[in-house]
Write a protein that holds these residues in place. Structure first.
Motif, mmCIF file in Angstrom:
data_model
loop_
_atom_site.group_PDB
_atom_site.id
_atom_site.type_symbol
_atom_site.label_atom_id
_atom_site.label_comp_id
_atom_site.label_asym_id
_atom_site.label_seq_id
_atom_site.Cartn_x
_atom_site.Cartn_y
_atom_site.Cartn_z
ATOM 1 N N VAL A 215 0.852 -1.187 0.000
ATOM 2 C CA VAL A 215 0.000 0.000 0.000
ATOM 3 C C VAL A 215 0.891 1.241 0.000
ATOM 4 O O VAL A 215 1.834 1.340 0.790
ATOM 5 C CB VAL A 215 -0.926 0.039 1.232
ATOM 6 C CG1 VAL A 215 -1.746 1.335 1.239
ATOM 7 C CG2 VAL A 215 -1.848 -1.173 1.247
ATOM 8 N N GLU A 216 0.593 2.163 -0.906
ATOM 9 C CA GLU A 216 1.336 3.426 -0.978
ATOM 10 C C GLU A 216 0.341 4.580 -0.972
ATOM 11 O O GLU A 216 -0.689 4.527 -1.644
ATOM 12 C CB GLU A 216 2.181 3.498 -2.253
ATOM 13 C CG GLU A 216 3.290 2.455 -2.347
ATOM 14 C CD GLU A 216 4.504 2.804 -1.509
ATOM 15 O OE1 GLU A 216 4.644 3.995 -1.137
ATOM 16 O OE2 GLU A 216 5.312 1.898 -1.234
ATOM 17 N N LEU A 217 0.667 5.605 -0.209
ATOM 18 C CA LEU A 217 -0.173 6.807 -0.169
ATOM 19 C C LEU A 217 0.642 7.998 -0.664
ATOM 20 O O LEU A 217 1.759 8.244 -0.192
ATOM 21 C CB LEU A 217 -0.662 7.073 1.258
ATOM 22 C CG LEU A 217 -1.389 8.410 1.483
ATOM 23 C CD1 LEU A 217 -2.672 8.480 0.671
ATOM 24 C CD2 LEU A 217 -1.685 8.619 2.964
ATOM 25 N N PHE A 218 0.079 8.721 -1.622
ATOM 26 C CA PHE A 218 0.704 9.941 -2.133
ATOM 27 C C PHE A 218 -0.152 11.131 -1.696
ATOM 28 O O PHE A 218 -1.345 11.187 -1.995
ATOM 29 C CB PHE A 218 0.800 9.911 -3.661
ATOM 30 C CG PHE A 218 1.827 8.948 -4.185
ATOM 31 C CD1 PHE A 218 3.099 9.378 -4.521
ATOM 32 C CD2 PHE A 218 1.522 7.598 -4.338
ATOM 33 C CE1 PHE A 218 4.053 8.501 -5.007
ATOM 34 C CE2 PHE A 218 2.461 6.701 -4.821
ATOM 35 C CZ PHE A 218 3.739 7.155 -5.152
ATOM 36 N N ILE A 219 0.458 12.057 -0.990
ATOM 37 C CA ILE A 219 -0.219 13.295 -0.603
ATOM 38 C C ILE A 219 0.332 14.413 -1.479
ATOM 39 O O ILE A 219 1.543 14.644 -1.533
ATOM 40 C CB ILE A 219 -0.029 13.599 0.890
ATOM 41 C CG1 ILE A 219 -0.710 12.502 1.724
ATOM 42 C CG2 ILE A 219 -0.605 14.969 1.241
ATOM 43 C CD1 ILE A 219 -0.636 12.715 3.215
ATOM 44 N N VAL A 220 -0.587 15.100 -2.174
ATOM 45 C CA VAL A 220 -0.202 16.006 -3.259
ATOM 46 C C VAL A 220 -0.476 17.465 -2.895
ATOM 47 O O VAL A 220 -1.503 17.784 -2.288
ATOM 48 C CB VAL A 220 -0.970 15.640 -4.551
ATOM 49 C CG1 VAL A 220 -0.548 16.538 -5.707
ATOM 50 C CG2 VAL A 220 -0.748 14.175 -4.902
ATOM 51 N N ASP A 221 0.446 18.333 -3.295
ATOM 52 C CA ASP A 221 0.277 19.777 -3.152
ATOM 53 C C ASP A 221 -0.309 20.355 -4.445
ATOM 54 O O ASP A 221 -1.432 20.819 -4.489
ATOM 55 C CB ASP A 221 1.638 20.414 -2.833
ATOM 56 C CG ASP A 221 1.552 21.923 -2.670
ATOM 57 O OD1 ASP A 221 0.560 22.533 -3.106
ATOM 58 O OD2 ASP A 221 2.490 22.507 -2.118
ATOM 59 N N ASN A 222 0.470 20.340 -5.492
ATOM 60 C CA ASN A 222 0.071 20.833 -6.822
ATOM 61 C C ASN A 222 -0.523 22.245 -6.782
ATOM 62 O O ASN A 222 -1.584 22.510 -7.347
ATOM 63 C CB ASN A 222 -0.914 19.867 -7.481
ATOM 64 C CG ASN A 222 -0.877 19.963 -9.006
ATOM 65 O OD1 ASN A 222 0.203 20.128 -9.581
ATOM 66 N ND2 ASN A 222 -2.012 19.872 -9.665
ATOM 67 N N GLY A 223 0.179 23.144 -6.108
ATOM 68 C CA GLY A 223 -0.208 24.547 -6.092
ATOM 69 C C GLY A 223 -1.067 24.977 -4.918
ATOM 70 O O GLY A 223 -1.332 26.179 -4.736
#
Length: 383
Positions: A215-223
């Motif tokens: 299991v992998e979790l990506f937490i994104v900013d993107n601006g």
């Protein structure tokens, strides 16, 4: 405005207007809201305050969530933007010899262009595969390190929960503190999105319970940190994507999604896109509004959308993001609007000024406004 984005926007708007579709901005959720809440306005206020509080303390919640989620051997990947995310995904797939992936499309998945980019990297997109799935949770819960998942069908739920390799992707602003917070936010979302009581299928995914390793979790900013840096504009990060603002916007009802050329459309797009994308490419959107206030009235998170659109306009003027000719016109209008002597000038003088500032081609399809021969100030003084 002389940007290419603005030219394309105007072109798409004209195309939409020529279709002469009927416009309906009626919005009635009173019956269903009364069945769920004794006071719908109090529920809105409570939820809005809750979300705003969490956004204001987002750093603390993210640290707590990171601690609780990774405690059981799982990883959190922090992605600055879509390029960073795609690079990490490709590396992850190559390291684990994954060639086939099932991607459940959502607003964030579209925003990041994941399907397009993975196809370009020659990965196979398989809609019914259980080997590897990419899915966007609705919320992260910091207190338990859990993810709140919403599904459109039982089949979708089965594919995600039984997948051999799970990849969750979440924007950093969608984080809550307690599991108890989910109920009221889900109700408000369902009422405004679909006029229903609850989301049909949901699940709480907790690493401690599932004991999975793939299991992998990506937490994104993107601006989104650009919005977070502004005390006023960070209120837009509390949006729950219910589309209530779109349903009452007369401009959106007329032009639809296409002119925006983005996953963000409607009033919320007018506020956030200059921050998430570029100011020059999206500044025209903040002028794509008649300031009727409908969006602000219906927003279940009490986001002051109209005020934020005005704040954008002021920011563009003060920071000289507007073209010189536009800034000059705004300055002239401002000087006249704040001067009682200038407002009291004869009607014909004001009409000449307005015709000078506003090109005639903007008023081809409607008559030019006429000024009253006497102002209220004159009428009052003659009494």
């Amino acid at each position: 405005m002389k940007t290419n984005e603005y030219k394309f926007f105007i072109s798409d708007c004209k195309e939409a207007i020529e279709k002469n579709k009927s416009i309906d901005i009626s919005y009635d959720i009173e019956d269903i809201s009364l069945r769920n809440f004794k006071s719908y306005n109090n529920a809105k206020k409570k939820s809005a305050n809750l979300r705003q509080k969490y956004i204001n303390h987002i750093d603390e919640l993210l640290v707590l969530f990171d601690k609780n989620f990774t405690e059981f051997g799982l990883d959190i990947n922090w992605s600055i933007d879509y390029n960073n995310l795609i690079e990490d995904l490709v590396k992850l797939f190559n390291d684990n010899k994954i060639k086939e992936v099932n991607i459940f499309e959502s607003k964030l998945i579209k925003e990041l262009g994941i399907i397009k980019n993975l196809k370009e990297e020659e990965f196979t997109i398989s809609p019914q595969s259980k080997k590897c799935v990419i899915f966007e949770p609705r919320y992260a819960i910091s207190q338990t390190g859990s993810l709140f998942l919403e599904f459109e069908s039982a089949f979708e739920m089965e594919l995600v929960m039984e997948a051999e390799f799970k990849i969750f992707i979440l924007p950093f602003n969608n984080i809550l503190k307690n599991l108890e917070d989910i109920e009221i936010l889900s109700q408000l979302y369902s009422i405004n999105k679909n006029k229903t009581n609850y989301v049909s299928l949901t699940s709480i995914y907790t690493p401690k319970t599932n004991k999975e390793r793939n299991v992998e979790l990506f937490i994104v900013d993107n601006g989104r940190t650009s919005l977070l840096e502004s005390k006023e504009h960070r209120k837009a990060l509390t949006c729950i994507d219910c589309d209530a603002c779109k349903k009452v916007c007369p401009v959106y009802a007329l032009i639809g999604d296409k002119p925006y050329n983005n996953v963000f459309t409607g009033p919320i797009a007018n506020v956030v896109l200059p921050f998430l994308e570029t100011v020059d490419g999206c500044k025209h959107l903040s002028f794509n509004c008649v300031l009727c206030g409908n969006c602000t009235k219906v927003c279940p998170m009490n986001i002051p959308l109209t005020d934020l659109i005005i704040a954008n306009r002021n920011m563009f003027f003060e920071n000289r993001n507007m073209d010189y000719s536009d800034r000059y016109k705004v300055k002239v209008l401002k000087n006249h609007l704040i001067s009682r002597n200038k407002l009291n000038k004869q009607a014909w003088r004001k009409e000449i000024l307005l015709k000078f500032l506003i090109k005639r081609k903007l008023t081809i399809s409607r008559p030019f406004p006429k000024f009253a021969k006497e102002t209220f100030s004159h009428l009052k003084s003659h009494k």
